[in-house]
Every structure is written in structure tokens, then in C-alpha cells.
Design an enzyme around this catalytic site. Structure first.
Site, PDB file in Angstrom:
ATOM      1  N   ASP A 134      -4.846  39.285 -17.175  1.00  0.00           N
ATOM      2  CA  ASP A 134      -4.029  39.798 -16.110  1.00  0.00           C
ATOM      3  C   ASP A 134      -4.212  39.007 -14.751  1.00  0.00           C
ATOM      4  OD1 ASP A 134      -2.919  42.835 -15.461  1.00  0.00           O
ATOM      5  OD2 ASP A 134      -4.088  41.970 -13.759  1.00  0.00           O
ATOM      6  N   ASN A 194       3.723  39.766  -4.930  1.00  0.00           N
ATOM      7  CA  ASN A 194       4.960  40.249  -4.387  1.00  0.00           C
ATOM      8  C   ASN A 194       5.273  40.906  -3.262  1.00  0.00           C
ATOM      9  OD1 ASN A 194       6.158  39.661  -7.037  1.00  0.00           O
ATOM     10  ND2 ASN A 194       5.424  41.621  -8.211  1.00  0.00           N
ATOM     11  N   ASP A 210       7.946  36.056  -9.431  1.00  0.00           N
ATOM     12  CA  ASP A 210       8.381  35.753 -10.676  1.00  0.00           C
ATOM     13  C   ASP A 210       8.070  34.224 -11.317  1.00  0.00           C
ATOM     14  OD1 ASP A 210       9.619  37.966 -11.235  1.00  0.00           O
ATOM     15  OD2 ASP A 210      11.469  37.566 -10.770  1.00  0.00           O
ATOM     16  N   GLU A 231       2.367  41.766 -15.272  1.00  0.00           N
ATOM     17  CA  GLU A 231       1.644  40.546 -15.045  1.00  0.00           C
ATOM     18  C   GLU A 231       0.562  40.331 -16.076  1.00  0.00           C
ATOM     19  OE1 GLU A 231      -0.191  43.743 -12.383  1.00  0.00           O
ATOM     20  OE2 GLU A 231       1.468  43.078 -13.096  1.00  0.00           O
TER      21      GLU A 231
END
Length: 427
Positions: free
Chosen positions: A307, A315, A324, A350
Site C-alpha cells: 500500500d 492527491n 495517478d 493505492e
């Protein structure tokens, strides 16, 4: 019907009668003409029954007449001119043209005309052996038409004998395979095999053909240049009147583009659009495949669940476009670090899953640590350093894949709870 002129040199007292009987019973039509002393024209002085059957005239109607009565509108004047030139020079002539029967119907005739000379070399007569070749020429024309038709089709056509030796291939076959017709004549089509089909496939095919069954199947073959092509092939048997196989006819359609497109679409359906990794659905199938192998063969497997640390803040701070980009960068690292055959999966958001077939816990732990270090060594000019937390677990006999995945997820949770950027192992 007059008798044949008998050579003066024969010493056999029965030779004349033997020659007469042989010509009378001959399959080919035979006529004898004089040397053309009367007005330069040639008159028939003998014709055998085969000639009468071929022309429809009786011997009485033919004797004393010129062979010109057999000519008509379609008789080739160039052939006649060559005939006259040969006769004038006393030379042998061979040719063919259209003649006409008594009822007006036409036929193709093939001539062989030889001069008969006396002891002084003076031509006394001409002997013409003729054959109606209409059926043969029409068969040849039909065969040529069939060959043109086969060469006009876009599908590759191959005809082989009962020993599976190639007798004919069309132009489409040459274009598809890269092999010329002359190169493959007499060969067995197995030289096209690419090796991508198992031997059982060909054994079953041969057995089906031996049972007299036509076959529709897909082949993966190899061109002369070594490239692979996919072929939808129909193999049909040609049998004689007793049911014995005499020939095989194969018609092949090149479906390479369709197969490649289908594979591409299937691959796209199994891939995550953003990262190019396997998507969750494909990952679940990979997990179940490894689990079945473990149950049936006793081969263990392991899972790594990774992760991206503090991804939400990436973000929030830099925007989803940069987020992204970090997902793709992480996917690149995972793809580079895993073993061949152990494709990573974008498990969700993620989170990434790596299914490690035939792998012990310590080996999975070592791999997870290498992945962690590789990711931490990446330095992005915008985001900076990004790290991974990873959980590792190995399958235990009797354990379900769901239970193993749950233990791996719990290990990942411990890694994040203990400070992130580390590997936690579920023992």
C-alpha cells in the site's frame, strides 16, 4: 474400302494381312491420301473404321474425296498453312485444329501426318493418324479453369494425396506461408507446424481423418520467415466409389488479425486501465489458480500486499493527476522487481497484490523488502519520496485463499500502524 498399300520390302507373306487387320482395328483414326497429283489436291484412298466413327461419314462417302470436306468456320487457317508447307516439302507434320463431322458438329482433332516415299524418294502417299481430343482438351480447360478459380480465391487451398503428400497449393497459400508451389510439392504439410500445439492435437486430428471425418479446427502455424500465423482450417476427404480416401483438400482462412485482436481485447479486460497491471478480477483468478495447485500438488504459495503510504495526502496536495502518476510509477517498480511469471495486481485504489506461486515465506519476505527499498529509492521531482508498507503471508495446509488473504491484510495493517515504510510478516 480399299486395301492398304503394302511395303515392297516385307519378307513376311502374312504381313500385308496383319497390317490390314491392325489398322482396321486400331483405336486411332487412320487415313491415307494420295500425293496430290490431281489438281494439287489430296484425295482419300483409305480410311479405317475408327476414322468413319470419328467423322460420321461412311468409307464410301470418304474415298476419293478431299479431307477438306471436314473443314469449317473454326478450322484454324494457320494450322492448315503449316500443314500445306510440310506436305509440299515432304516433311512430317503434327498439329491440331477444329474439324466437322457429317452432322455439322465440331470436334478437336490431333493429326500426325507422315509422307510415304518410294525407293527413289518420291512421295507416293500420306498417312495420317488422328485422334479426337475434344474430351481431353475440355477436361484440361476445366482443370485450368479450376486452377484459376482456386488461385483467385483469397483462402489458401492445399490438395494432398492419401499419403498426405502435397499435390497442389494455390497462390493464396504461397502468399500466406511464404513457400512457393515448387518448394512444397511432395512434402507433408507438417513442415508448417510451429510447435505451439501439443502432439496430442495432431494425433487426434489424424485419428479423426482416418475415421473418415472432415475437420474444422484452428491451427497455429509458422511461415517460411519464422513468423506465426493463426489459421481457421477445414480439411475435407475425397473418397473413391468404394469409400477409400484418395485425397485431402484443405481450405485455410488467415485469422491472425482476428485472433490477435481477440487476445488484445481479452488482455485489456484483464488489465487495469491506469497502471497496466492485472486488475482485481484477473488477480482473483491468479490467486485461485495458485490455491488449487497448492491443494492438489502440495506446492505452497505466498502473498504480498503493498500500500502506498499517505496516498490521500499526495492527491490532496498535488492533485489526482500526480496521484495517478505515482500509481503508475509504483506499478513500474513492482513489475520490475517481481519474478518472471509473478505478475503484480492492482488490488484496489493505492493497494497492490503480488501472488507468488511455489514460494516460501522467507523468499516472499526477502522480495517484499527489496520492493520496499526500490520504491523508497525512487525520487520524484514533484512529489519527492514515496514509500510502501507491505504485508507478507504464506499459505498453510488446509487454509483457504480467503483466510490467507485476510492474514496478509492484517500484516499490512501492522506495517502501517508501526510507522509505515516497512514489511510485516504473518507467521
Amino acid at each position: 474400302m480399299t486395301s492398304l498399300p503394302i511395303p515392297a520390302t516385307t519378307t513376311c507373306p502374312d504381313f500385308g494381312q496383319l497390317l490390314q487387320t491392325a489398322v482396321e482395328q486400331a483405336f486411332n483414326a487412320v487415313i491415307v491420301t494420295d500425293a496430290g497429283q490431281q489438281n494439287g489436291d489430296f484425295c482419300i484412298i483409305y480410311c479405317n473404321p475408327a476414322f468413319c466413327r470419328m467423322t460420321g461419314y461412311t468409307a464410301t462417302e470418304l474415298l476419293g474425296r478431299s479431307p477438306r470436306l471436314l473443314q469449317g468456320p473454326k478450322t484454324d487457317p494457320l494450322v492448315l498453312q503449316k500443314l500445306r508447307e510440310c506436305l509440299e516439302k515432304g516433311r512430317f507434320f503434327q498439329g491440331s485444329t477444329v474439324n466437322y463431322r457429317k452432322d455439322g458438329s465440331s470436334y478437336l482433332v490431333e493429326w500426325s501426318i507422315s509422307p510415304v516415299s518410294d525407293a527413289h524418294g518420291k512421295v507416293q502417299a500420306y498417312v495420317s493418324v488422328q485422334q479426337d481430343i475434344t474430351a481431353r482438351v475440355r477436361a484440361e480447360q476445366r482443370q485450368a479453369l479450376l486452377a484459376r478459380a482456386l488461385n483467385a480465391t483469397q483462402d489458401a487451398v492445399l490438395i494432398a494425396d492419401k499419403q498426405a503428400q502435397i499435390l497442389f497449393v494455390n497462390q493464396a497459400f504461397e502468399e500466406l506461408t511464404g513457400y512457393g508451389s515448387d518448394e512444397v510439392q511432395g512434402d507433408n504439410p507438417k513442415f508448417l507446424q510451429s510447435g505451439e500445439r501439443k502432439p496430442d492435437f495432431y494425433i487426434q486430428l489424424r485419428d479423426a481423418l482416418a475415421r473418415g471425418e472432415s475437420c474444422n479446427t484452428m491451427f497455429t502455424d509458422r511461415r517460411r520467415d519464422g513468423s506465426i500465423y493463426h489459421a481457421a482450417q477445414t480439411i475435407t476427404l475425397l473418397q473413391d466409389e468404394t469409400g477409400i480416401i484418395q485425397h485431402y483438400v484443405s481450405v485455410t482462412k488467415d485469422v491472425t488479425e482476428l485472433v490477435m485482436r481477440t487476445q488484445e481485447l481479452r488482455e485489456q479486460a484483464h488489465r487495469d486501465a491506469l497502471t497496466g497491471l492485472l486488475n482485481r478480477r484477473a488477480g482473483e483468478k491468479r490467486l485461485q489458480h495458485c490455491h488449487r495447485a497448492a491443494q492438489m500438488e502440495g506446492r505452497g504459495y505466498a502473498l504480498i500486499l503493498a500500500d502506498i503510504d499517505r496516498f490521500k495526502s499526495i492527491n490532496d496536495r498535488f492533485g489526482h493527476e500526480e496521484g495517478d502518476r505515482m500509481l503508475k510509477r509504483c506499478a513500474d517498480v513492482l513489475s520490475r522487481m517481481v519474478r518472471s511469471g509473478d505478475a503484480p495486481v492492482r488490488w484496489g485504489g493505492e493497494e497492490f497484490l503480488i501472488v507468488l506461486s511455489d514460494c516460501k515465506l522467507h523468499a516472499a519476505q526477502d522480495l517484499a523488502e527489496r520492493v520496499r527499498r526500490a520504491m523508497a529509492a525512487e525520487r520524484d521531482v514533484v512529489v519527492g519520496t514515496i514509500t510502501l508498507s507491505l504485508g507478507v503471508a504464506a499459505w498453510q495446509p488446509g487454509e483457504s485463499s480467503t483466510a490467507l488473504l485476510r492474514r496478509t491484510d492484517q500484516a499490512l495493517y501492522r506495517a502501517k500502524a508501526d510507522g509505515r515504510n516497512q514489511v510485516a510478516v504473518a507467521f
